[in-house]
Design a protein around this motif. Sequence first.
Motif, short mmCIF file in Angstrom:
data_model
loop_
_atom_site.label_atom_id
_atom_site.label_comp_id
_atom_site.label_asym_id
_atom_site.label_seq_id
_atom_site.Cartn_x
_atom_site.Cartn_y
_atom_site.Cartn_z
N SER A 30 31.80 28.11 34.49
CA SER A 30 32.22 28.21 35.92
C SER A 30 33.56 29.14 36.22
N LEU A 31 34.60 29.04 35.37
CA LEU A 31 35.57 29.89 35.41
C LEU A 31 35.49 31.22 35.13
N ALA A 32 34.59 31.56 34.21
CA ALA A 32 34.30 32.94 33.95
C ALA A 32 33.34 33.51 35.09
N LEU A 33 32.25 32.85 35.62
CA LEU A 33 31.82 33.38 36.64
C LEU A 33 32.59 33.58 37.97
N GLN A 34 33.73 32.80 38.05
CA GLN A 34 34.67 33.17 39.27
C GLN A 34 35.36 34.44 39.11
N ILE A 35 35.67 34.63 37.91
CA ILE A 35 36.63 35.95 37.36
C ILE A 35 35.50 37.07 37.66
N ALA A 36 34.53 37.07 37.06
CA ALA A 36 33.33 38.11 37.49
C ALA A 36 33.17 38.50 39.00
N LEU A 37 33.02 37.32 39.98
CA LEU A 37 32.89 37.42 41.09
C LEU A 37 33.91 38.07 41.83
N ILE A 38 35.15 38.06 41.28
CA ILE A 38 36.35 38.56 41.83
C ILE A 38 36.39 40.20 41.83
N CYS A 39 35.89 40.73 40.32
CA CYS A 39 35.76 42.04 40.31
C CYS A 39 34.42 42.71 40.82
N LEU A 40 33.27 41.88 40.61
CA LEU A 40 32.17 42.58 41.34
C LEU A 40 32.13 42.54 42.89
N GLY A 41 32.52 41.61 43.45
CA GLY A 41 32.65 41.28 44.70
C GLY A 41 33.47 42.61 45.55
#
Length: 723
Positions: A30-41
Amino acid sequence: MRARSLSEVLSSSSSDLWKEWELRGVVFLSLALQIALICLGSCRKYSPHAWIQGVTWFTYLLADSVAIYGLGMISNTIREIKAGKLSSNPHTELSTIWAPFLLLHLGGPDTISAYAIEDNELWLRHSLTLVNQAGLTVYVLVMAGTHPTLSSLAILILLSGFYKYGERVWVLRAASDEYFKDSLPQSRPHWKDSDKIKAECNLKEGEGYNVVPHHVIDLDNEEAIMIDVAVAQFPSKKLSSGKDLEDQEYKRTVGTLLSASRLVNTSQRLFADHLFSIEERNNRLLMLIGKHCAGDFKVIEIELGLIYDMFYSKAKAVYTSWGFICRLAMLFSICVALVLFSSTDKQPYSKPDLFLTLLLLGAAIFVELYALAHVLFSDQVACWLIEKKHSAVLCFINRFRPLLKRCRWSNSMRQYNLMSLKNNYSCGWRFLKLLHVYEMVVKFLYQGHADVTDDIKKLILSTIKEKEARDVQEAKDVQGLSFPEIGRGSRALSTHELLGKFDWSIELDFDMSILVWHIATELCYYLNDGTDCSRELERNNQSPVKKKCLMGLHLSRYMIYLQYMCPSMLPARMGGIRFRDIYKQPSEDFPLPKTRGRKRRERKPNIPEDRKALLDQMKELSNRSVSEEDQVKYVLCKGCQLALELEGEGVSRWRRWSVISEVWVEMLIHAAPKCKARDHARHMRGGGELITHVWLLMAHYGLTDHFRKPHPKATAEIIVNPW
């Protein structure tokens, strides 16, 4: 019996071990997905690459599910402990404070609140999820009965998570279709001002005053004056060095930012399908920087970037005083939680649990710092600093993230070439056909990209300005305003005195006309100019003819991309030619080299034998008698006919490619206002589309259906003479 007991013990031990590491893995994921969303968003706003869109889509869908699944696992563990099925241990005690972190993850990063514009309509579902998951988190914390220090830490994170998820729900609701339209004001009713002045005039006249009415132009220049002042702060001067040139460009960018920030307030109403008065249109034109072609497109670029943030991010909540204060408060609360956890006795807990908890706290601080940095380096803050005249702060920010080098959209147009497709009969492709995904794979596999050059922008802008000037002239000739339909190439053909010869090609159905001109453009390119369409060609061939050639070629492939990948952005088609019917035929009839966008080099058929063979095939196809009912064969034959006529005597290379590029620009301008505003907003998430920029630019010039209100002739102003 002894063997069975040992088996049960091993089974129970492995089950507990699996539950521990499963929960750790879910929380870490869940934490890794949040970090990925920050960059990809943030990067999907200006990146046209399909893999970024795919990864963002997968991450966005998975993030909420993983967080909810993790909360469910923690709550089930607490229930089993209360039911006596499990015994409490340091792992379960520490894992309970992970529940507020999962609620914080459900709030999502500031850079992405919705993947697609349709996600904004699901705000009610998210509000129910907020109530459910917040209640579940409170249940976990109450029933767990952890250490007082850990409980205080968990409460701080719980409040931050509840606010962040509530903010996400509010942003989704504000960007939903219904509430977005209702939140924007309608056009200012100028006629009410006129009636009010007229009533006051009658009242004064009844009281015995000598009333002298006269007509004045009713134009609200407040915003326009502000723009003029902003530009006037940076007077033009003689450029003596590269530094002066850079400084002048920076000042122009500052003026462009201020223009865009003033225009975006009314541009939002375009996406809500509001109507506008002509006075508002005039004010918008005054705010555009019209001296340079790149200036107008730069304003549009910044505007669409700001509007993108409203639909797909938390900008509506973030870029407010309250939003900024809440982010500082959340950052402070997480830092306090980190201090509290650092002062806790860590001896009972395992190293993996301690590491994961510290990682969650550190990542939460990083996310909030990133959010604050994202706010600080945004165009919204830059516009605010310009208006408040905080030039020192703006210069400081410009050193870290220059205004001139900020990416606000992809500045590219996707390419699709029907002539380069080949029918593949390998086992892999036959398997894809069995799965009925062959067509989808072909569409995405053969896509390419081409830059939107300044020459293309200049040609589009000059065509729009010519259209606007023609409409103004027609409005003076007749009473009221008329908005004739933009031609699909008639102006370009008339200018080059070819209308009588090629008028049949633009009088076909729009989708058929696009196909005919696309086939003709590709054939003309391969016959004379088809060396290569790669970056090397664009870099090494700067002749005017070659530039015209590339403009026409790239616009042709872009329109085909829109027709088969984004059909909703073009005028509605009745019985249009399907992709599965058209993609095989051209490649089977012509020996053109296979390409995949810009990744493969194209072989120029300039060898006499190749050119002669291609011409013979074109002549054979153009002479065929094909019924219009057989649409695929018909457009293929007509495309060959058009290419042969363009290659005919009396049409020079310069004239040929001027006609082709100008016809494609007119087709683009014809199609842009036919697309609904919601469809333009829907395709902004993939790096932006050129047709959306053209549509908004046309709206600023009053060339869309949003300007239907009659022009009030004048407003009466009263001068009361006491004598």
